[in-house]
Design an enzyme around this catalytic site. Structure first.
Site, PDB file in Angstrom:
ATOM      1  N   ASP A 109      -3.320   5.007   5.497  1.00 35.90           N
ATOM      2  CA  ASP A 109      -2.411   5.062   5.723  1.00 35.90           C
ATOM      3  C   ASP A 109      -1.636   6.588   5.890  1.00 35.90           C
ATOM      4  O   ASP A 109      -1.701   7.342   4.924  1.00 35.90           O
ATOM      5  CB  ASP A 109      -1.628   4.172   5.586  1.00 35.90           C
ATOM      6  CG  ASP A 109      -2.207   2.911   5.868  1.00 35.90           C
ATOM      7  OD1 ASP A 109      -3.238   2.262   6.258  1.00 35.90           O
ATOM      8  OD2 ASP A 109      -2.154   2.470   5.060  1.00 35.90           O
ATOM      9  N   GLY A 113      -5.611  -0.710   5.458  1.00 35.25           N
ATOM     10  CA  GLY A 113      -6.460  -1.263   6.202  1.00 35.25           C
ATOM     11  C   GLY A 113      -6.347  -2.416   5.845  1.00 35.25           C
ATOM     12  O   GLY A 113      -6.914  -2.984   4.657  1.00 35.25           O
ATOM     13  N   ALA A 169      -9.412  -3.282   3.336  1.00 31.02           N
ATOM     14  CA  ALA A 169      -9.094  -2.958   1.642  1.00 31.02           C
ATOM     15  C   ALA A 169      -8.231  -3.578   1.528  1.00 31.02           C
ATOM     16  O   ALA A 169      -8.230  -4.064   0.262  1.00 31.02           O
ATOM     17  CB  ALA A 169      -9.156  -1.235   2.028  1.00 31.02           C
ATOM     18  N   LEU A 221       7.239 -16.427   7.273  1.00 30.02           N
ATOM     19  CA  LEU A 221       8.018 -16.500   7.684  1.00 30.02           C
ATOM     20  C   LEU A 221       9.316 -14.313   7.053  1.00 30.02           C
ATOM     21  O   LEU A 221      10.375 -15.463   7.843  1.00 30.02           O
ATOM     22  CB  LEU A 221       9.260 -17.356   7.635  1.00 30.02           C
ATOM     23  CG  LEU A 221       7.953 -18.456   8.581  1.00 30.02           C
ATOM     24  CD1 LEU A 221       9.166 -20.138   8.166  1.00 30.02           C
ATOM     25  CD2 LEU A 221       8.400 -18.363  10.136  1.00 30.02           C
ATOM     26  N   ASP A 262       9.882  -1.397   0.631  1.00 30.74           N
ATOM     27  CA  ASP A 262       8.201  -1.683   2.081  1.00 30.74           C
ATOM     28  C   ASP A 262       7.767  -2.605   1.625  1.00 30.74           C
ATOM     29  O   ASP A 262       7.421  -3.486   1.045  1.00 30.74           O
ATOM     30  CB  ASP A 262       7.523  -0.188   1.289  1.00 30.74           C
ATOM     31  CG  ASP A 262       6.532   0.155   2.418  1.00 30.74           C
ATOM     32  OD1 ASP A 262       6.812  -0.817   3.049  1.00 30.74           O
ATOM     33  OD2 ASP A 262       6.058   0.362   2.380  1.00 30.74           O
ATOM     34  N   ALA A 290       2.309  -4.474   2.972  1.00 34.85           N
ATOM     35  CA  ALA A 290       1.303  -4.608   2.211  1.00 34.85           C
ATOM     36  C   ALA A 290       1.878  -6.165   1.560  1.00 34.85           C
ATOM     37  O   ALA A 290       0.778  -6.961   1.699  1.00 34.85           O
ATOM     38  CB  ALA A 290       0.768  -4.114   1.246  1.00 34.85           C
ATOM     39  N   ALA A 291       2.532  -6.579   2.084  1.00 32.01           N
ATOM     40  CA  ALA A 291       3.618  -8.523   1.515  1.00 32.01           C
ATOM     41  C   ALA A 291       2.488  -9.069   2.492  1.00 32.01           C
ATOM     42  O   ALA A 291       1.876 -10.308   1.115  1.00 32.01           O
ATOM     43  CB  ALA A 291       5.162  -7.859   1.531  1.00 32.01           C
ATOM     44  N   GLY A 292       1.875  -9.326   3.311  1.00 30.44           N
ATOM     45  CA  GLY A 292       1.286 -10.496   3.691  1.00 30.44           C
ATOM     46  C   GLY A 292      -0.356 -10.159   3.048  1.00 30.44           C
ATOM     47  O   GLY A 292      -0.264 -10.769   3.493  1.00 30.44           O
ATOM     48  N   ASP A 293      -0.405  -8.816   3.482  1.00 29.58           N
ATOM     49  CA  ASP A 293      -1.660  -9.257   2.446  1.00 29.58           C
ATOM     50  C   ASP A 293      -1.792  -9.276   1.042  1.00 29.58           C
ATOM     51  O   ASP A 293      -3.019 -10.326   0.853  1.00 29.58           O
ATOM     52  CB  ASP A 293      -2.544  -7.539   2.334  1.00 29.58           C
ATOM     53  CG  ASP A 293      -2.888  -6.321   4.249  1.00 29.58           C
ATOM     54  OD1 ASP A 293      -3.467  -7.435   4.595  1.00 29.58           O
ATOM     55  OD2 ASP A 293      -2.311  -5.784   4.130  1.00 29.58           O
ATOM     56  N   ARG A 351       8.234  -2.358  -3.924  1.00 29.22           N
ATOM     57  CA  ARG A 351       7.652  -1.018  -4.126  1.00 29.22           C
ATOM     58  C   ARG A 351       7.058   0.243  -3.316  1.00 29.22           C
ATOM     59  O   ARG A 351       7.074  -0.753  -2.113  1.00 29.22           O
ATOM     60  CB  ARG A 351       6.438  -1.292  -5.011  1.00 29.22           C
ATOM     61  CG  ARG A 351       6.439  -2.055  -6.716  1.00 29.22           C
ATOM     62  CD  ARG A 351       5.338  -2.855  -7.205  1.00 29.22           C
ATOM     63  NE  ARG A 351       5.644  -3.425  -8.160  1.00 29.22           N
ATOM     64  CZ  ARG A 351       4.869  -4.126  -9.193  1.00 29.22           C
ATOM     65  NH1 ARG A 351       3.456  -3.666  -9.021  1.00 29.22           N
ATOM     66  NH2 ARG A 351       5.066  -4.195 -10.389  1.00 29.22           N
TER      67      ARG A 351
END
Length: 324
Positions: A18, A44, A47, A241, A268, A271-274, A311
């Site tokens: 990234d 990714g 990952a 949502l 930020d 990566a919340a969904g991950d 974070r």
């Protein structure tokens, strides 16, 4: 499969570096602007989800030990034989992820994601260059690589035919699959047959469900689109949502509901969904052969994702188990 005490989660997906710029606002068409800061970090969706599973399966003080882990995590993917590829695999290993299934090729470049984060809102925009991720071929996954996992997690940052081949292989091997179809693209109906867990956001639900995002503004609309997936053979549907929370529906027991969002100071959202997927997956394998409590899993995953958005960064922002 792995032992009951330590289940195995295999993640088949993308590994990217990234390149992140933090800005005061997203640039307008034709606008050149200077970022407030810049970062290079491992990413990714594949990952990220592997690291999320690994970090949320153990405490901070046991990063190099497997004695405390609630699940063992294995990554399948591809990188270039370059400095970015080395950074990605070493970072995964440092978080306890097994990278023996990650291919490194001197003829390929490691995938790159260019990310622009709007600092006032924490919202991001991403441009992805898949590179080595698109070297993964369907013929590589006519049979799932050993060892047989207790759960297979996939996304759509690797070629769709490869994902579909792995879905068929998992179905044949009776391995449950969690599919997070991002970036969104329509899937054939047979991709949903027997799918254990479908985790989508509003955009992905609209694209896959053949509806407009406006149709998902109400709980009734969310229920209709989720029912479409259930009728196609999905066992559990999750629609994240953002600030509105999470909608879930299970085929077994006709369970459904809208869980409100956790309060968080958004910095930020990268990566919340991950993170959500990682925590949810751990609850899936934690249930073993017993009854899976989808509502409890959603609540816990929601809390983990809320920690992440407070974070900066992708994998660095994912919390450890003892931070929840």
């Amino acid at each position: 499969m792995a032992t009951k005490e330590v289940p195995l989660i295999t993640v088949l997906g993308s590994l990217n570096i990234d390149l992140v710029s933090y800005v005061s606002h997203h640039p307008l068409p034709g606008e050149t602007m200077t970022s407030n800061s810049f970062a290079v970090s491992p990413g990714g969706k594949g990952a990220n989800q592997a690291v999320a599973c690994a970090k949320l399966s153990r405490s901070r003080n046991t990063t190099t030990s497997t004695s405390d882990e609630s699940a063992h995590i294995r990554m399948l993917g591809a990188v270039g034989a370059d400095s970015y590829g080395t950074l990605l695999t070493s970072n995964l290993s440092s978080h306890g992820v097994d990278v023996s299934g990650v291919v490194s090729s001197p003829s390929l470049k490691t995938g790159i994601a260019i990310i622009v984060v709007d600092e006032p809102t924490g919202q991001n925009r991403i441009i992805l260059s898949p590179e080595a991720n698109h070297s993964l071929q369907p013929s590589d996954f006519t049979v799932l690589p050993a060892p047989k996992p207790d759960l297979l997690i996939m996304q759509l940052e690797i070629p769709l035919p490869t994902v579909l081949a792995a879905l068929r292989a998992a179905r044949d091997a009776k391995v449950p699959v969690l599919l997070n179809p991002a970036p969104a693209q329509p899937l054939p109906d047979d991709a949903y047959a027997g799918l254990a867990h479908l985790v989508v956001n509003e955009t992905e639900a609209a694209v896959l469900g053949g509806v407009s995002e406006a149709d998902l503004d109400t709980e009734a609309g969310l229920e209709r689109v989720s029912r479409k997936f259930i009728d196609l053979g999905v066992q559990n549907v999750i629609v994240t949502l953002g600030g509105r929370g999470v909608f879930y529906m299970a085929a077994a027991g006709a369970k459904k509901g809208l869980v409100p969002a956790e309060k968080a100071k958004v910095v930020d959202t990268t990566a919340a969904g991950d993170t959500f997927v990682g925590q949810y997956a751990l609850d899936v394998v934690g249930a073993g052969g017993g009854e899976f409590d989808i509502e409890a899993a959603v609540l816990k995953a929601n809390r983990a994702a809320a920690k992440t958005v407070e974070r900066l960064g992708a994998q660095d922002s994912i919390p450890w188990r003892d931070e929840l």
